[in-house]
Design an enzyme around this catalytic site. Structure first.
Site, PDB file in Angstrom:
ATOM      1  CG  ASP A 479      -2.242   0.782   1.138  1.00 51.80           C
ATOM      2  OD1 ASP A 479      -2.399   1.349   0.210  1.00 51.80           O
ATOM      3  OD2 ASP A 479      -3.179   0.699   1.855  1.00 51.80           O
ATOM      4  CG  ASP A 549      -9.618   2.134  -0.437  1.00 49.78           C
ATOM      5  OD1 ASP A 549      -9.475   0.979  -0.651  1.00 49.78           O
ATOM      6  OD2 ASP A 549      -9.188   2.850   0.485  1.00 49.78           O
TER       7      ASP A 549
END
Ligand code: DGJ
Length: 739
Positions: A479, A549
């Site tokens: 990430d 997301d």
């Protein structure tokens, strides 16, 4: 392969024709030594003979050279334009020597052809197998810079690769201020520009606008390729659709600051370019040194956006994705993020792993929150050791416990970042990106490590390698949750500060390269607050990426449609999240959430224990479907049948053509909707297909012609074709088998 690159040197002025699967690209060296673009279009037999396509006329009063009065560079389609000598459009190269001479027009020096793809000095690019590369060396004799224009074509692919390698053949330092990767000179005409823009949880939004007689710039200055403007732009004939029309698209194999510019000039001519964003960039090239600009890839077709996407998809699968993972099916998974956020501990993770195993999922992914002190987003990044209280046995034992219940173990990391409270900064306060005298801005309460410093990347390598050394971690979610600011490096000297962002990207690639070579069986997934760095560069190391997301299926549909312009479903990951959705609060059924990701290679679930238990039956079916269908998804053809405001319809056809599935997702239901059909694409006209949902048999020709009747949304579920669940945010998955 022999005829992929043709060169004619009959009159001492070389003409080059490059041929891909279905295109030809032609350019020639002019009398003055300029590289003049001639043609980029459908594959033609006598490409070399096309040199007369451009006419020179005396348009204005500046000409490149007194000797060549008709040579206004402002009117000449060029391969690699430079400013300063009658070209007033946006150019590819800018810079100067240390004694103040600006870089000028490049003239031909020599050329070579070799098998394979070029070495891009630490940058990723299309694989060498099946490739041939033409190198045309151009030089500015006044400053001594040499730009080797690198053109690569691949047998059986509709993609052209471009890159540039600069070398300093002078006795003084040359500072590059702009060193773009490619310029495409397009014929005068009207074009629409299509680009992908967005933001967090809203990535890959398509925007199509008429190209003005001005410049259209899509760029990132955030240090990552970014969701704001994806490193891709396409120019379309205004009538272009999914199935027809001219499309020329340009994308960069790069994960840092980029700039894509489309310009319609005063004579209607169009120039499209891509490269490292010149904003905030410069590069000192000492005598004898080289600098390579990232590879730009282009696709050109006369068959619309669908054909463009298929060309990208084939190429990404076969020439960009790491070879180890090509054609390898992806594990289904349970991810802890929306199941527990930071509230994770050993017991809970093993409990979730047991549930994953009993549902038939393949892997448990421990997302954020597992390392020392990490109970919220504002703390503890930087040291990658398990939290002793919540994970007393450590990661390697946890990975073994998870393996013992029958699923694989995956782990989230965010190596490029550090929290201001990290002990790492006590020992190494100079390891962050910062400008002396300024307090660096934070993003998600974190700072960015200075990857240009080899001590930093060595440290990160050791930290991650230690985690993976146990051999029980089979997946890593990499990430990166903030854009860069304060892009300064205490490692680099003052005169190289503007190299920081690009050197960071190079160092990131080197780190990923090192890790993926050391741990070839670990599946890496790229993530950056969702899709903020989902690009061809990261996908060269990571076989899959986290698109967004936004896991609400309605929000997700547009994201998948936009991303599918360039990326095959083989490299996309999705999971079923909670309802109400945590990003937009929308309530949707489990089946709609499932359908939004049903065509992607990597699928999973991120639900808490209670949700998992409540939906046990449906999730078991989901896991079994993942198992059964995963091979059909690899290498599958993907078509956007409808991307509308209220409805999205996708078609996926397995690589062998034997399975076809359709997902139809809509927002708002309406009663008495018109009777509709979906016209399928890419089927064998003479073949027969059985609709799995109702047993009817259809010919390929009928499915592609009149089409397949789409289900109605109705409260009465017993009518013919009435199999779309009623209500808003509904969806259906229709499957057909070739007989
Ligand atoms: C952003 C990612 O996109 C999410 O999936 C999750 O991993 C969080 N970061 C964790 O902090």
């Amino acid at each position: 392969m022999a005829d992929m690159i043709e060169i004619d040197e009959a009159d001492g002025r070389p003409r080059f024709a490059l041929h891909g699967r279905d295109f030809s690209y032609v350019f020639a060296i002019t009398l003055e030594g300029l590289a003049k673009h001639i043609y980029y279009g459908e594959r033609v037999a006598d490409a070399i003979g096309l040199s007369g396509l451009h006419r020179r006329v005396s348009r204005e009063n500046t000409a490149w050279h007194e000797q060549y009065r008709h040579s206004s560079l402002n009117d000449l389609p060029q391969e690699y334009p430079v400013a300063g000598a009658s070209d007033y459009r946006h150019v590819c190269l800018d810079g100067e020597t240390s004694d103040g001479r600006s870089l000028g027009t490049l003239v031909y020096r020599d050329h070579t052809v070799c098998a394979g793809a070029p070495d891009l000095d630490g940058l990723p690019g299309g694989a060498a197998d099946g490739a041939q590369t033409l190198t045309v060396a151009m030089t500015d004799p006044v400053t001594g810079i040499v730009a080797e224009l690198l053109y690569t074509v691949w047998a059986n692919h509709g993609v052209l690769g471009r890159a540039v390698r600069f070398s300093n053949h002078s006795g003084t330092t040359i500072t590059l201020r702009r060193a773009l990767s490619a310029c495409l000179a397009m014929p005068p005409g009207r074009y629409d520009a299509l680009h992908l823009h967005g933001s967090w949880a809203h990535e890959f939004q398509q925007e199509r606008i008429r190209l003005p007689t001005a410049q259209l710039v899509a760029e990132s200055t955030r240090g990552t390729s970014s969701a704001a403007h994806h490193p891709f732009i396409a120019l379309l004939s205004p009538d272009a659709t999914e199935e027809a029309g001219e499309v020329t698209a340009l994308a960069l194999v790069y994960s840092g600051n980029h700039r894509h510019t489309a310009e319609r000039g005063e004579y209607g001519d169009v120039r499209l370019s891509a490269g490292i964003n010149p904003s905030g960039f410069s590069w000192r090239l000492e005598p004898g040194e080289t600098f390579t600009a990232p590879q730009a890839l282009s696709v050109r077709t006369s068959d619309g956006l669908g054909a463009m996407s298929h060309a990208w998809h084939d190429f990404v699968r076969e020439k960009i994705s790491p070879p180890r993972w090509r054609g390898v099916s992806r594990p289904s998974y349970l991810n802890t993020w929306e199941a527990a956020y930071f509230d994770v501990n050993e017991q809970k993770v093993v409990g979730l792993a047991e549930r994953a195993a009993s549902l038939g999922l393949d892997m448990l992914v421990l997302d954020d929150g597992w390392f020392e002190g990490r109970t919220h987003a504002a703390t503890s990044l930087g040291v990658w050791h398990a939290d002793k209280e919540r994970f007393p046995s450590g990661i390697s034992t946890l990975a073994k416990s998870v393996a013992a219940v029958g699923v694989r173990f995956g782990l989230w990391v965010e190596p490029e970042m550090v929290s201001p409270d990290s002990p790492l900064l006590i020992d190494h306060p100079d390891w962050i990106l910062a400008v002396p005298g300024r307090t660096p801005s934070v993003g998600r309460a974190q700072l960015t490590l200075d990857l240009t410093n080899p001590s930093v990347t060595d440290y990160l390598y050791r930290q991650i390698a230690d985690l993976l050394a146990c051999g029980d971690v089979s997946y890593v979610k990499w990430d990166m949750n903030r854009p860069m600011t304060d892009v300064g490096s205490s490692w680099l000297p003052a005169e190289r500060q503007r190299e920081t962002a690009h050197r960071y990207t190079l160092a990131l690639y080197a780190l990923l390269d090192r890790l993926t070579i050391a741990f070839p069986d670990v599946l890496f997934e790229a993530c950056a607050s969702g899709g903020n760095r989902f690009d061809l560069g990261m996908l060269s190391y990571c076989p899959q990426g986290w698109l967004s997301d936004m896991v609400d299926p309605i929000g997700r549909a547009a994201i998948v449609s936009g991303a599918s312009l360039v990326y095959p479903t083989d490299v996309m990951a999705a999971y079923i999240g909670p309802s109400p959705n945590h990003q937009n609060g929308r309530v949707t059924s489990l089946s709609t959430r499932m359908h939004a990701g049903a065509m992607l290679a990597a699928q999973g679930v991120s639900l808490g224990a209670a949700d998992l238990d409540a939906n046990e039956g449906a999730l078991r079916t989901f896991a079994a479907d993942c198992d059964e269908r995963r091979h059909r998804r690899l290498g599958a053809r993907f078509d956007r049948l409808l991307v509308g405001d209220n409805e999205t319809i996708w078609q996926q056809t397995s690589a062998d053509g034997s399975f076809v599935s359709l997902v139809d997702l809509y927002r708002l239901a309406r009663p008495n909707a018109p009777y509709r059909r979906a016209r399928l694409r890419g089927l064998a006209p003479e073949a027969r297909y059985r609709a799995v949902f109702d047993g009817t048999i259809h010919s390929g020709a009928a499915l592609m012609g009149p089409g397949l009747a789409l289900p109605h949304s109705t409260m009465m579920m017993d009518g013919e074709g009435a199999y779309m669940p009623p209500g808003d945010f509904s969806s259906v998955l229709l499957e057909l088998e070739r007989l």
